[in-house]
Motif scaffolding. Structure first.
Motif, mmCIF file in Angstrom:
data_model
loop_
_atom_site.group_PDB
_atom_site.id
_atom_site.type_symbol
_atom_site.label_atom_id
_atom_site.label_comp_id
_atom_site.label_asym_id
_atom_site.label_seq_id
_atom_site.Cartn_x
_atom_site.Cartn_y
_atom_site.Cartn_z
ATOM 1 N N GLY A 105 47.532 30.694 28.357
ATOM 2 C CA GLY A 105 48.236 31.368 29.444
ATOM 3 C C GLY A 105 48.043 32.876 29.427
ATOM 4 O O GLY A 105 48.634 33.591 30.232
ATOM 5 N N CYS A 106 47.209 33.370 28.517
ATOM 6 C CA CYS A 106 47.005 34.814 28.351
ATOM 7 C C CYS A 106 45.518 35.121 28.492
ATOM 8 O O CYS A 106 44.689 34.417 27.927
ATOM 9 C CB CYS A 106 47.497 35.217 26.958
ATOM 10 S SG CYS A 106 47.167 36.933 26.556
ATOM 11 N N ASN A 107 45.190 36.177 29.232
ATOM 12 C CA ASN A 107 43.779 36.528 29.365
ATOM 13 C C ASN A 107 43.403 37.748 28.523
ATOM 14 O O ASN A 107 42.385 38.384 28.746
ATOM 15 C CB ASN A 107 43.382 36.719 30.823
ATOM 16 C CG ASN A 107 44.045 37.919 31.475
ATOM 17 O OD1 ASN A 107 44.785 38.665 30.839
ATOM 18 N ND2 ASN A 107 43.789 38.102 32.753
ATOM 19 N N GLY A 108 44.213 38.060 27.521
ATOM 20 C CA GLY A 108 43.919 39.189 26.645
ATOM 21 C C GLY A 108 42.607 39.033 25.905
ATOM 22 O O GLY A 108 41.866 40.005 25.729
ATOM 23 N N ALA A 109 42.283 37.828 25.457
ATOM 24 C CA ALA A 109 41.014 37.612 24.758
ATOM 25 C C ALA A 109 39.844 37.797 25.711
ATOM 26 O O ALA A 109 38.785 38.279 25.307
ATOM 27 C CB ALA A 109 40.980 36.214 24.143
ATOM 28 N N THR A 110 40.033 37.443 26.967
ATOM 29 C CA THR A 110 38.989 37.643 27.971
ATOM 30 C C THR A 110 38.751 39.138 28.193
ATOM 31 O O THR A 110 37.610 39.595 28.243
ATOM 32 C CB THR A 110 39.378 36.957 29.298
ATOM 33 O OG1 THR A 110 39.669 35.579 29.045
ATOM 34 C CG2 THR A 110 38.270 37.072 30.327
ATOM 35 N N GLY A 129 43.406 30.166 21.902
ATOM 36 C CA GLY A 129 44.000 31.310 21.228
ATOM 37 C C GLY A 129 44.826 30.930 20.007
ATOM 38 O O GLY A 129 44.691 29.848 19.422
ATOM 39 N N PHE A 130 45.684 31.861 19.633
ATOM 40 C CA PHE A 130 46.509 31.662 18.448
ATOM 41 C C PHE A 130 47.437 30.453 18.597
ATOM 42 O O PHE A 130 47.679 29.720 17.637
ATOM 43 C CB PHE A 130 47.319 32.927 18.140
ATOM 44 C CG PHE A 130 48.110 32.816 16.873
ATOM 45 C CD1 PHE A 130 47.477 32.736 15.651
ATOM 46 C CD2 PHE A 130 49.487 32.783 16.905
ATOM 47 C CE1 PHE A 130 48.197 32.616 14.472
ATOM 48 C CE2 PHE A 130 50.223 32.670 15.735
ATOM 49 C CZ PHE A 130 49.576 32.582 14.513
#
Length: 165
Positions: A105-110, A129-130
């Motif tokens: 649900g997070c696009n921080g890695a992208t 992710g984590f």
């Protein structure tokens, strides 16, 4: 080559087939590209567990508070906003980087992968992710030390070494 999907008659097709599948060659190109851009949690864990140099570095792109709450063992901590300033001090451009953030649900890695690619790094994003690292029962570290949780049977086989995919 860009292929426009075929649209079936809404009355004739179920919701899945209202837009028909891409031609096989276009689908093969898309899925091959996806594998070049992504790695899954299980594959990353397996490569790290094999011992020795896995040939890549894992990068946690979250805040310090998030990293301290829990992270992949051995992950380099580099919040996305700091990548332009600090990547060259922490990472070798000859070594591929696998980025992760909280979860699907997070696009921080992208965003982190994009920032690294723009700086010339080979990069993949770790799907799940984590969140999925922990849900699949892999060990993780916190500011207090090592932790593990029991694997979630909805994300990984309980009685087998791997899912066979």
């Amino acid at each position: 080559m860009t292929t426009t999907p075929s649209i079936a008659s809404p009355a004739a097709a179920n919701p899945v087939l209202r837009v028909l599948p891409a031609p096989p060659a276009a689908a093969a190109a898309y899925f091959a590209a996806s594998l070049a851009f992504h790695a899954d949690v299980s594959d990353v864990a397996s490569a790290l567990a094999a011992g020795g140099d896995p040939g890549f570095v894992v990068l946690d792109s979250r805040s310090t508070a998030s990293f301290d709450q829990g992270h992949v063992p051995g992950a380099v901590h580099l919040p996305t906003a700091l990548i332009p300033e600090q990547a060259e001090q922490l990472l070798d451009k000859a070594v591929p980087v696998v980025t992760y953030c909280w979860g699907p649900g997070c696009n921080g890695a992208t965003r982190a992968a994009l920032a690294l690619a723009e700086l010339g790094y080979g990069v993949k994003e770790m799907l799940g992710g984590f969140e999925y690292w922990v849900r699949e029962g892999f060990a993780y570290e916190t500011w207090e030390g090592a932790r593990t949780r029991e694997a979630d049977p909805l994300t990984t086989p309980v009685e087998a070494a791997d899912c066979g995919c």
